[in-house]
Design a protein around this motif. Structure first.
Motif, PDB file in Angstrom:
ATOM      1  N   LEU A  99       0.837  -1.207   0.000  1.00  0.00           N
ATOM      2  CA  LEU A  99       0.000   0.000   0.000  1.00  0.00           C
ATOM      3  C   LEU A  99       0.873   1.259   0.000  1.00  0.00           C
ATOM      4  O   LEU A  99       0.595   2.237  -0.707  1.00  0.00           O
ATOM      5  CB  LEU A  99      -0.920   0.005   1.234  1.00  0.00           C
ATOM      6  N   TYR A 100       1.956   1.217   0.784  1.00  0.00           N
ATOM      7  CA  TYR A 100       2.866   2.366   0.914  1.00  0.00           C
ATOM      8  C   TYR A 100       3.516   2.714  -0.423  1.00  0.00           C
ATOM      9  O   TYR A 100       3.742   3.880  -0.746  1.00  0.00           O
ATOM     10  CB  TYR A 100       3.936   2.003   1.948  1.00  0.00           C
ATOM     11  N   MET A 101       3.788   1.661  -1.230  1.00  0.00           N
ATOM     12  CA  MET A 101       4.504   1.863  -2.500  1.00  0.00           C
ATOM     13  C   MET A 101       3.553   2.108  -3.678  1.00  0.00           C
ATOM     14  O   MET A 101       4.009   2.420  -4.769  1.00  0.00           O
ATOM     15  CB  MET A 101       5.363   0.627  -2.835  1.00  0.00           C
ATOM     16  N   SER A 115       2.534   7.935  -4.393  1.00  0.00           N
ATOM     17  CA  SER A 115       2.365   7.013  -3.261  1.00  0.00           C
ATOM     18  C   SER A 115       3.020   7.649  -2.042  1.00  0.00           C
ATOM     19  O   SER A 115       3.678   8.688  -2.153  1.00  0.00           O
ATOM     20  CB  SER A 115       3.042   5.677  -3.561  1.00  0.00           C
ATOM     21  N   CYS A 116       2.869   6.985  -0.892  1.00  0.00           N
ATOM     22  CA  CYS A 116       3.585   7.475   0.302  1.00  0.00           C
ATOM     23  C   CYS A 116       5.074   7.590  -0.022  1.00  0.00           C
ATOM     24  O   CYS A 116       5.754   8.530   0.383  1.00  0.00           O
ATOM     25  CB  CYS A 116       3.440   6.507   1.472  1.00  0.00           C
ATOM     26  N   ASN A 117       5.566   6.587  -0.776  1.00  0.00           N
ATOM     27  CA  ASN A 117       6.998   6.522  -1.071  1.00  0.00           C
ATOM     28  C   ASN A 117       7.487   7.664  -1.963  1.00  0.00           C
ATOM     29  O   ASN A 117       8.672   7.953  -2.001  1.00  0.00           O
ATOM     30  CB  ASN A 117       7.307   5.168  -1.725  1.00  0.00           C
ATOM     31  N   SER A 160       7.239  18.981  -1.141  1.00  0.00           N
ATOM     32  CA  SER A 160       7.067  17.852  -2.061  1.00  0.00           C
ATOM     33  C   SER A 160       6.036  18.176  -3.131  1.00  0.00           C
ATOM     34  O   SER A 160       5.284  19.144  -3.004  1.00  0.00           O
ATOM     35  CB  SER A 160       6.595  16.630  -1.278  1.00  0.00           C
ATOM     36  N   ILE A 161       5.982  17.305  -4.152  1.00  0.00           N
ATOM     37  CA  ILE A 161       4.966  17.447  -5.199  1.00  0.00           C
ATOM     38  C   ILE A 161       3.932  16.341  -5.013  1.00  0.00           C
ATOM     39  O   ILE A 161       4.266  15.159  -5.020  1.00  0.00           O
ATOM     40  CB  ILE A 161       5.599  17.318  -6.611  1.00  0.00           C
ATOM     41  N   GLY A 162       2.674  16.722  -4.849  1.00  0.00           N
ATOM     42  CA  GLY A 162       1.602  15.749  -4.695  1.00  0.00           C
ATOM     43  C   GLY A 162       0.836  15.541  -5.993  1.00  0.00           C
ATOM     44  O   GLY A 162       1.371  15.778  -7.081  1.00  0.00           O
ATOM     45  N   LEU A 202       2.219  21.689  -5.489  1.00  0.00           N
ATOM     46  CA  LEU A 202       3.232  21.880  -4.456  1.00  0.00           C
ATOM     47  C   LEU A 202       2.571  21.657  -3.089  1.00  0.00           C
ATOM     48  O   LEU A 202       1.558  22.262  -2.777  1.00  0.00           O
ATOM     49  CB  LEU A 202       3.765  23.310  -4.565  1.00  0.00           C
ATOM     50  N   ASP A 203       3.172  20.752  -2.295  1.00  0.00           N
ATOM     51  CA  ASP A 203       2.573  20.372  -1.016  1.00  0.00           C
ATOM     52  C   ASP A 203       2.965  21.354   0.093  1.00  0.00           C
ATOM     53  O   ASP A 203       3.779  21.062   0.946  1.00  0.00           O
ATOM     54  CB  ASP A 203       3.007  18.939  -0.665  1.00  0.00           C
ATOM     55  N   THR A 204       2.355  22.516   0.056  1.00  0.00           N
ATOM     56  CA  THR A 204       2.599  23.524   1.090  1.00  0.00           C
ATOM     57  C   THR A 204       1.626  23.311   2.250  1.00  0.00           C
ATOM     58  O   THR A 204       0.606  22.656   2.043  1.00  0.00           O
ATOM     59  CB  THR A 204       2.367  24.943   0.521  1.00  0.00           C
ATOM     60  N   GLY A 211      -4.552  11.322   6.920  1.00  0.00           N
ATOM     61  CA  GLY A 211      -4.225  12.675   6.454  1.00  0.00           C
ATOM     62  C   GLY A 211      -3.852  12.685   4.982  1.00  0.00           C
ATOM     63  O   GLY A 211      -4.601  13.183   4.125  1.00  0.00           O
ATOM     64  N   PRO A 212      -2.671  12.111   4.615  1.00  0.00           N
ATOM     65  CA  PRO A 212      -2.214  12.176   3.222  1.00  0.00           C
ATOM     66  C   PRO A 212      -3.163  11.526   2.212  1.00  0.00           C
ATOM     67  O   PRO A 212      -3.327  12.033   1.110  1.00  0.00           O
ATOM     68  CB  PRO A 212      -0.864  11.440   3.243  1.00  0.00           C
ATOM     69  N   LEU A 213      -3.801  10.396   2.582  1.00  0.00           N
ATOM     70  CA  LEU A 213      -4.682   9.715   1.613  1.00  0.00           C
ATOM     71  C   LEU A 213      -5.773  10.657   1.116  1.00  0.00           C
ATOM     72  O   LEU A 213      -6.107  10.681  -0.074  1.00  0.00           O
ATOM     73  CB  LEU A 213      -5.328   8.484   2.267  1.00  0.00           C
TER      74      LEU A 213
HETATM   75  C1  HEC Z   1       2.873  14.774  -1.411  1.00  0.00           C
HETATM   76  C2  HEC Z   1       3.787  14.354  -0.385  1.00  0.00           C
HETATM   77  C3  HEC Z   1       3.322  13.384   0.679  1.00  0.00           C
HETATM   78  C4  HEC Z   1       2.684  12.167   0.509  1.00  0.00           C
HETATM   79  C5  HEC Z   1       2.203  11.531  -0.776  1.00  0.00           C
HETATM   80  C6  HEC Z   1       2.584  11.585   1.828  1.00  0.00           C
HETATM   81  N1  HEC Z   1       3.134  12.414   2.761  1.00  0.00           N
HETATM   82 FE1  HEC Z   1       3.431  12.008   4.699  1.00  0.00          FE
HETATM   83  N2  HEC Z   1       3.911  13.916   5.038  1.00  0.00           N
HETATM   84  C7  HEC Z   1       4.059  14.894   4.068  1.00  0.00           C
HETATM   85  C8  HEC Z   1       4.141  16.196   4.701  1.00  0.00           C
HETATM   86  C9  HEC Z   1       4.321  17.529   3.997  1.00  0.00           C
HETATM   87  C10 HEC Z   1       4.028  15.972   6.087  1.00  0.00           C
HETATM   88  C11 HEC Z   1       3.988  17.029   7.182  1.00  0.00           C
HETATM   89  C12 HEC Z   1       2.567  17.561   7.256  1.00  0.00           C
HETATM   90  C13 HEC Z   1       2.225  18.196   8.562  1.00  0.00           C
HETATM   91  O1  HEC Z   1       3.005  18.117   9.516  1.00  0.00           O
HETATM   92  O2  HEC Z   1       1.129  18.769   8.652  1.00  0.00           O
HETATM   93  C14 HEC Z   1       3.912  14.519   6.257  1.00  0.00           C
HETATM   94  C15 HEC Z   1       3.860  13.880   7.497  1.00  0.00           C
HETATM   95  C16 HEC Z   1       3.895  12.502   7.648  1.00  0.00           C
HETATM   96  C17 HEC Z   1       4.138  11.797   8.892  1.00  0.00           C
HETATM   97  C18 HEC Z   1       4.425  12.431  10.235  1.00  0.00           C
HETATM   98  C19 HEC Z   1       5.877  12.345  10.607  1.00  0.00           C
HETATM   99  C20 HEC Z   1       6.189  13.158  11.824  1.00  0.00           C
HETATM  100  O3  HEC Z   1       7.304  13.049  12.346  1.00  0.00           O
HETATM  101  O4  HEC Z   1       5.356  13.976  12.263  1.00  0.00           O
HETATM  102  C21 HEC Z   1       4.056  10.456   8.615  1.00  0.00           C
HETATM  103  C22 HEC Z   1       4.246   9.301   9.596  1.00  0.00           C
HETATM  104  C23 HEC Z   1       3.729  10.332   7.210  1.00  0.00           C
HETATM  105  N3  HEC Z   1       3.661  11.589   6.650  1.00  0.00           N
HETATM  106  C24 HEC Z   1       3.449   9.146   6.557  1.00  0.00           C
HETATM  107  C25 HEC Z   1       2.865   9.100   5.294  1.00  0.00           C
HETATM  108  C26 HEC Z   1       2.198   7.924   4.737  1.00  0.00           C
HETATM  109  C27 HEC Z   1       2.068   6.583   5.417  1.00  0.00           C
HETATM  110  C28 HEC Z   1       1.755   8.270   3.486  1.00  0.00           C
HETATM  111  C29 HEC Z   1       0.933   7.446   2.521  1.00  0.00           C
HETATM  112  C30 HEC Z   1      -0.388   7.021   3.009  1.00  0.00           C
HETATM  113  C31 HEC Z   1       2.166   9.658   3.270  1.00  0.00           C
HETATM  114  N4  HEC Z   1       2.791  10.127   4.404  1.00  0.00           N
HETATM  115  C32 HEC Z   1       1.995  10.360   2.089  1.00  0.00           C
HETATM  116  C33 HEC Z   1       4.108  14.669   2.711  1.00  0.00           C
HETATM  117  C34 HEC Z   1       3.558  13.539   2.104  1.00  0.00           C
END
Ligand code: HEC
Ligand code: HEC
Length: 304
Positions: A40-42, A53-55, A71-73, A78-80, A111-113
């Protein structure tokens, strides 16, 4: 306020013995769940445009980051406003996200999903995508009995328990191998304690166990995101963030919640300036950087 921090840093510095502890070589985890979680992560198909993906942002071949300030989502957005923190060792953090709004990894994953700038799904579309993939249908059936957002989050969180980096030179040093780090790094560790860095960056993740304000002695210039205040609306939470872990910090540039600081050298100097009201000489900065470089651990990708 400043006096309070001075006293705090004095007390913690005096008690600094053993304030950093090694992380375990591995954490117990469920292999079948972690294996599903890795898929799922990949999986880029679990995003709105099929490309993220998460990766993508948390690359497991690159210490769980992408080394960009933002990052770019999905749809090339742009992931601001936040710099992407690492997923490595995040299981040891007391809360997740820069402002701590998720209590644990499973909660964080939602969150990210469903973030329109990150993966851009809705719960309905996510479940449709999983149901359309016979491998997932079988795995979820075997492991959980049903497909649900909670079970998806549970599987990914199980995989994240494997994203840990034991055996850093500094952990080996703490465990008794006196030659594991250089003399310069040893001086840096002493400075890290003496200057007061350890009052905030401490514990087994060398951070990740408390909230603190950025800009205690000097106001942090970027006030566009107010940190925990955005959640609690309490005046005292303005510019308060989770203190980041310093494990693998040499590998996860750029730095700070806004990714505004490109190098570790500048990062250390600015920390002293904003958080301790000090200017450190270059020799001290260099030794602290050598100490921070000794915090890079080992990751073994053992999940099939
Ligand atoms: C487009 C880029 C992007 C994707 C895709 C993404 N993330 Fe993230 N992730 C971030 C950003 C930016 C933050 C910080 C956001 C915040 O703090 O509000 C974050 C925060 C996190 C954190 C918190 C880490 C910490 O120390 O606080 C975890 C764990 C994490 N992501 C896991 C995941 C997982 C699992 C997925 C897939 C389901 C995922 N992320 C998808 C950009 C991404
Ligand atoms: C009063 C608490 C406090 C003290 C003292 C402190 N820090 Fe920090 N540190 C933080 C916070 C909070 C952040 C996150 C700031 C942000 O992202 O805006 C941070 C961020 C960092 C980062 C960047 C982490 C990342 O992933 O972006 C490094 C490196 C760092 N600190 C090292 C140090 C060093 C070295 C010292 C001593 C010179 C020090 N810190 C002193 C609270 C502190």
């Amino acid at each position: 306020m400043k006096i309070f921090y001075l006293i705090l840093s004095l007390i913690t510095t005096m008690c600094a013995i053993d304030m950093i502890t090694p992380i375990p070589d591995n954490l117990p985890y469920d292999k079948t769940k972690a294996s599903l979680g890795k898929k799922l992560y990949m999986d880029t198909s679990l995003s709105k445009d099929g490309k993220v993906s998460c990766n993508t942002c948390h690359n497991i071949k690159n210490y769980g980051v992408d080394n960009t300030s933002n990052s770019i989502g999905v749809d090339n957005q742009l992931d601001t406003p936040f710099n992407t923190p690492t997923t490595f060792n995040s299981v040891f953090n007391f809360v997740q996200f820069w402002n701590g709004r998720a209590q644990n990894l499973a909660e964080q994953i939602k969150g990210p999903l469903f973030d329109p700038k990150e993966m851009g799904l809705t719960p309905e579309i996510l479940l449709q995508k999983i149901n359309a993939n016979p491998d997932y249908v079988k795995s979820f059936g075997d492991i959980y009995g049903e497909i649900s957002v909670d079970n998806i989050a549970d599987a990914i969180a199980e995989f994240e328990k494997t994203l840990i980096t034991p055996n850093s030179p500094f952990d080996r040093y703490l465990k008794g191998d006196k030659d594991a780090i250089s003399e310069k790094a040893k001086r840096g560790y002493e400075e890290f304690k003496a200057q007061g860095c350890i009052s905030c960056h401490q514990g087994q993740n060398i951070g990740g166990n408390m909230f603190q304000k950025i800009g205690i002695f000097q106001e942090f210039p970027d006030q566009s995101n107010l940190g925990r205040y955005e959640i609690t609306k309490k005046e005292s939470d303005k510019m308060v963030f989770k203190v980041p872990s310093l494990r693998n910090i040499a590998k996860t540039a750029p730095y700070y919640h806004d990714g505004s600081i490109p190098t570790l050298d500048a990062c250390v100097q600015f920390m002293a300036y904003y958080q301790l009201g000090k200017f450190l000489n270059q020799e001290t900065v260099d030794s602290i950087v050598a100490f921070l470089e000794s915090l890079t651990g080992e990751y073994h990708d053992n999940i099939q």
